[in-house]
Scaffold this active site. Structure first.
Site, PDB file in Angstrom:
ATOM      1  N   LYS A  97       0.818  -1.207   0.000  1.00  0.00           N
ATOM      2  CA  LYS A  97       0.000   0.000   0.000  1.00  0.00           C
ATOM      3  C   LYS A  97       0.855   1.262   0.000  1.00  0.00           C
ATOM      4  O   LYS A  97       1.996   1.254   0.462  1.00  0.00           O
ATOM      5  CB  LYS A  97      -0.925   0.005   1.233  1.00  0.00           C
ATOM      6  CG  LYS A  97      -1.924  -1.136   1.254  1.00  0.00           C
ATOM      7  CD  LYS A  97      -2.795  -1.110   2.511  1.00  0.00           C
ATOM      8  CE  LYS A  97      -3.799  -2.261   2.492  1.00  0.00           C
ATOM      9  NZ  LYS A  97      -4.639  -2.279   3.718  1.00  0.00           N
TER      10      LYS A  97
ATOM     11  N   ASP B 151       5.630  -0.273 -18.171  1.00  0.00           N
ATOM     12  CA  ASP B 151       4.269  -0.213 -17.628  1.00  0.00           C
ATOM     13  C   ASP B 151       3.722   1.206 -17.770  1.00  0.00           C
ATOM     14  O   ASP B 151       3.240   1.799 -16.803  1.00  0.00           O
ATOM     15  CB  ASP B 151       4.256  -0.652 -16.170  1.00  0.00           C
ATOM     16  CG  ASP B 151       2.849  -1.044 -15.694  1.00  0.00           C
ATOM     17  OD1 ASP B 151       1.982  -1.264 -16.565  1.00  0.00           O
ATOM     18  OD2 ASP B 151       2.639  -1.143 -14.474  1.00  0.00           O
TER      19      ASP B 151
END
Length: 618
Positions: free
Chosen positions: A311, A422
């Site tokens: 996270k 990406d």
């Protein structure tokens, strides 16, 4: 024969007690897929039977009740495949056993595909319904593959057979097994480079080993002495200087100099930042207590992002400075690998359009990175899916230019260049002034060496942005980033997701849908409604041409990021000239009206005076 892999494709793990005949375990296949999203699981438990009595003991019926078929079959480029990759021992022959059962279609020519093993065609025109003799009929096929001494991976790929004339573009697989076959009765793998030799030379090897050991001890002793002397010398120098900032230290000592970021101001006063390649891993060393205080003990309300690593929290450091704090999840092996890559990449990169690394924390098995905080979030959040006000066409062009500058620096700023791998709108972040910065370097790779044209690597990235040439060949180049950036450009224009299964079939894939309109030179038909009437038509036309070139099928035909950047800057100039022209025309129109009105008033007064004088003369 040795079983290397046994997979239940598209279904859950099968325990030994669920395979009562031979008590075998069948793994899930998702761990071995290059891109799991390329295939979706399907299931049918209705009356599956074996196509032949010879198949009854090969695999349990549970294997045939589930399968994996291709995702988005109506819109996927026919060159995409479902791919599985396996680590194997070189110099052995392998038996690849594939299990099939048609679970959906009840007639022929609905699903025809090809099978590739190690990039070679093993079978084409595969129609499971025809070969099994109907729907819900289970059978298997064996393929033999001889591995060379230098290959330690085995690829299995299934993809649509474009020339077979099937109703759809699809492929299907229910189960997969790989067996290693012995050579001369031996299944053990011995690395030729590590083998010691035959029995006659064992004594010689022993004495060589003893000699090498003694020599190693002597060398180590010398190195220890030199290191000790060097450390004493360094300590003395450090005590004489006050330039060392307390609380800062290198994350990994690799003994190189850090080149600071340079900046220069243009004639207009706007600052132009230039990147630098930094060869040490540096940053502020935060204590775990500081991180806990900054995130209020990792308060869930402060989470601003989640990834394979863990996270990301919004936190305050150093007396109120906002930062993005990324905490690695120790249970995620893939995430940790990407985490380490990101540390390595960000430590040697500095650029105005790349997110900066502030520091790190490595206490109590925690791996935490601290980045500059980007207050305006992701580019995607300003395009769709949120209540944020839409960006203007000029803002969108400036964001694309900033992202292109960051990617251009990645491709050219290091000796071999760096491929991001990406590129997508969620990895383009915006600061408080809407300056775009590339983020998330967990999948990045060093570019090819000078004597190579590509990097051979497993396919990774985000579905919808993937370069089909890279997907097909597993050969990564800088042009793969260019392709993904082309998808981003269309996403910026259309303000919609790159893959949206809820739309009609011909609109699900943004790249294919937008390219159809662009080839017709009608991109304005699908433009974001918020932009209508607020953009320069010529700039949109040029913008569409750039995006189209980025999505060329052949990577060699695509422009470099430097060329894309140049063209985007030209598009921005066109739009700014259009805006300035409108303001000039408006100003000119207003001024002309006032002058004309004044001239008319003056003329009327003159006529009036003349008329009065004429009356007096009369």
């Amino acid at each position: 024969m040795e079983t290397m892999y046994r997979l239940n494709v598209g279904g859950p793990e099968i325990q030994p007690d669920q395979d009562p005949d031979l008590w075998r375990s069948w793994e899930m296949d998702s761990h071995y897929m290059i891109t799991e999203n390329a295939g979706i699981g399907i299931k049918n438990t209705s009356n599956i039977t074996y196509a032949s009595v010879n198949d009854t003991s090969v695999a349990p019926l549970l294997v045939y009740e589930t399968a994996r078929a291709m995702s988005n079959t109506e819109v996927l480029d026919k060159r995409f495949n479902m791919s599985w990759k396996f680590e194997v021992d070189p110099d052995f022959d392998y038996l690849v056993r594939l299990h099939f059962c048609e679970l959906v279609y009840d007639k022929a020519n609905e699903r025809i595909f090809k099978i590739y093993i190690n990039n070679r065609t093993a079978a084409d025109n595969v129609d499971v319904y025809v070969q099994a003799g109907g729907k819900n009929k289970a059978y298997h096929v064996d393929y033999f593959d001889a591995m060379s001494s230098s290959i330690d991976t085995l690829w299995v790929q299934l993809g649509p057979d474009a020339g077979a004339g099937a109703a759809g573009t699809d492929a299907l697989l229910n189960g997969l097994e790989i067996f290693k076959l012995s050579r001369n009765g031996n299944l053990a793998y011995v690395d030729k480079h590590d083998s010691v030799g035959n029995a006659a030379s064992k004594s010689k090897v022993l004495w060589v080993g003893i000699g090498a050991g003694l020599a190693s001890i002597a060398v180590i002793a010398v190195i220890v002495v030199l290191v000790f002397c060097f450390c004493r010398s360094w300590q003395n120098k450090s005590s004489d200087t006050k330039n060392n900032s307390p609380g800062w230290r290198p994350l990994f000592l690799v003994g190189a100099t850090v080149n600071s970021t340079m900046a220069a101001k243009g004639s207009s006063g706007s600052q132009k930042a230039y990147g630098s390649v930094v060869s040490t891993r540096a940053g502020k060393h935060f204590t775990l207590a500081e991180i806990i205080a900054a995130t209020k003990n990792f308060d869930e309300s402060l989470v601003i992002g989640v990834g394979g690593f863990g996270k990301v929290y919004k936190g305050e450091i150093d007396g109120g400075v906002l930062a993005a704090i990324k905490r690695a999840n120790p249970q995620s092996e893939q995430g940790l690998a990407e985490f380490e890559t990101e540390i390595e990449m960000l430590s040697k990169l500095r650029h105005r359009h790349l997110v900066s690394l502030i520091g790190f924390c490595e206490e109590k098995n925690e791996m935490i990175l601290v980045y500059e905080y980007m207050s305006n979030g992701t580019l995607r959040s300003h395009l769709f899916g949120s209540d944020l006000p839409p960006l203007t066409w000029k803002q969108r062009l400036e964001v694309c230019i900033g992202a292109a500058r960051g990617l251009h620096y990645l491709h050219t700023g290091a000796e071999r260049g760096i491929i991001h791998r990406d590129v997508k709108t969620t990895n383009i972040l915006l600061d408080e002034k809407f300056v775009a910065k590339m983020a998330d370097f967990g999948l990045s790779k060093d570019g090819p060496a000078l004597d190579h044209t590509h990097v051979s690597t497993a396919v990774k990235g985000s579905f919808g942005y993937l370069d089909p040439e890279y997907f097909r060949r597993q050969q990564l180049t800088e042009k793969s980033d260019v392709y993904s950036f082309g998808v981003v450009l269309f996403e910026v224009v259309c303000a919609r997701a790159v893959i949206n299964p809820t739309l009609p079939k011909d609109q699900i894939n943004l790249a294919e849908w937008a390219m159809r309109w662009q080839r017709q030179r009608s991109l304005e038909t699908i433009i974001d409604p918020h932009l209508r009437g607020n953009y320069c038509p010529e700039s949109l036309s040029k913008f569409g041409e750039i995006a189209e070139k980025c999505l060329a099928d052949d990577g060699k035909s695509r422009p470099t990021m430097g060329e894309v950047l140049w063209h985007l800057e030209y598009v921005l100039q066109l739009h700014e000239a259009w805006l300035n022209r409108d303001s000039i025309v408006t100003s000119f129109s207003s001024t002309s009206s006032q002058d004309l009105r004044g001239a008319k008033d003056g003329g009327l007064e003159l006529v009036h005076e003349t008329s009065s004088q004429d009356e007096e003369n009369e």
